[in-house]
Design a protein around this motif. Structure first.
Motif, PDB file in Angstrom:
ATOM      1  N   MET A  70       0.536 -33.899   2.976  1.00 28.30           N
ATOM      2  CA  MET A  70       1.803 -34.698   3.339  1.00 28.30           C
ATOM      3  C   MET A  70       1.400 -35.663   4.632  1.00 28.30           C
ATOM      4  SD  MET A  70       4.880 -34.555   2.372  1.00 28.30           S
ATOM      5  CE  MET A  70       6.393 -35.290   2.855  1.00 28.30           C
ATOM      6  N   VAL A  71       0.563 -35.450   5.557  1.00 27.89           N
ATOM      7  CA  VAL A  71       0.181 -36.002   6.586  1.00 27.89           C
ATOM      8  C   VAL A  71      -1.334 -36.824   5.959  1.00 27.89           C
ATOM      9  CG1 VAL A  71      -1.002 -35.761   8.931  1.00 27.89           C
ATOM     10  CG2 VAL A  71       0.905 -34.259   8.257  1.00 27.89           C
ATOM     11  N   ASN A  72      -1.105 -37.915   6.466  1.00 23.55           N
ATOM     12  CA  ASN A  72      -2.219 -39.100   6.005  1.00 23.55           C
ATOM     13  C   ASN A  72      -3.344 -38.926   7.440  1.00 23.55           C
ATOM     14  OD1 ASN A  72      -4.032 -41.259   5.733  1.00 23.55           O
ATOM     15  ND2 ASN A  72      -2.567 -42.108   4.580  1.00 23.55           N
ATOM     16  N   ASP A  73      -4.446 -38.171   7.083  1.00 19.26           N
ATOM     17  CA  ASP A  73      -5.164 -38.032   8.434  1.00 19.26           C
ATOM     18  C   ASP A  73      -6.060 -39.236   8.746  1.00 19.26           C
ATOM     19  OD1 ASP A  73      -4.841 -35.387   8.504  1.00 19.26           O
ATOM     20  OD2 ASP A  73      -6.427 -34.921   7.221  1.00 19.26           O
TER      21      ASP A  73
END
Length: 193
Positions: free
Chosen positions: A1-4
């Motif tokens: 979900m989180v775009n690093d």
């Protein structure tokens, strides 16, 4: 979900901005703080409010202050937007970390609007808006540009004219709301024992 990748880029960008802000503070301390233009900014932040306090109509002060607050918020938001987009910038800021010229946003714009609002309140608001816009766009902005406080990059004074007219008309509208009449009536209620 989180775009690093996104998080990393935003953090890197934030760190670079932070370094530039500290550099700007150092430059401000050395060249701006206590300079003549800094003192002018301090004076322009305080003196117009003192003058307005002395000439204000006491029975209209509350509603005019609502209009002044509205003008401050709009002016600050538009100035931050213009600065961040590189349309204009300010030099000789009173406070170095703010990208706006506080005397303009928190004093000159709102005080000018509320003085015009209280002068001949029955006057045509469109004429008064035009007068305000002409004064701010073609007299005040060039004055601050000549002092090298206001740095136009991708902006022309004429672009400010319709914005200033709209700001004045919205401030006028705020002062004409019926809720102020209700407020005045509620003040006449007998005090509690």
């Amino acid at each position: 979900m989180v775009n690093d990748k996104y998080v990393s880029l935003v953090d890197k960008n934030g760190n670079e901005i932070e370094k530039l802000v500290y550099e700007r503070i150092d430059i401000w301390k050395e060249y701006v703080l206590f300079s003549e233009l800094w003192w002018l900014g301090v004076a322009l932040s305080i003196i117009p409010w003192i003058i307005w306090f002395l000439i204000r109509k006491k029975d209209s002060a509350d509603r005019l202050m609502y209009a002044a607050l509205f003008v401050m918020v709009i002016s600050l938001c538009l100035d931050v937007l213009g600065d961040q987009l590189g349309i204009w910038s300010y030099r000789y800021n009173v406070i170095p970390v703010l990208p706006t010229y506080l005397p303009w946003d928190i004093t000159l714009m709102p005080v000018t609007v509320i003085v015009i609002l209280q002068f001949k309140p029955e006057g045509n608001p469109f004429v008064k808006a035009l007068i305000f816009a002409i004064i701010s766009s073609y007299l005040a902005e060039p004055f601050f540009n000549k002092l090298q406080i206001y740095n136009l990059k991708h902006w022309k004074y004429t672009y400010s004219l319709p914005i200033q007219i709209l700001i004045y008309l919205l401030a006028h509208y705020i002062t004409k709301k019926d809720n102020f009449a209700l407020l005045i009536k509620s003040k006449k209620v007998e005090p509690r024992s």
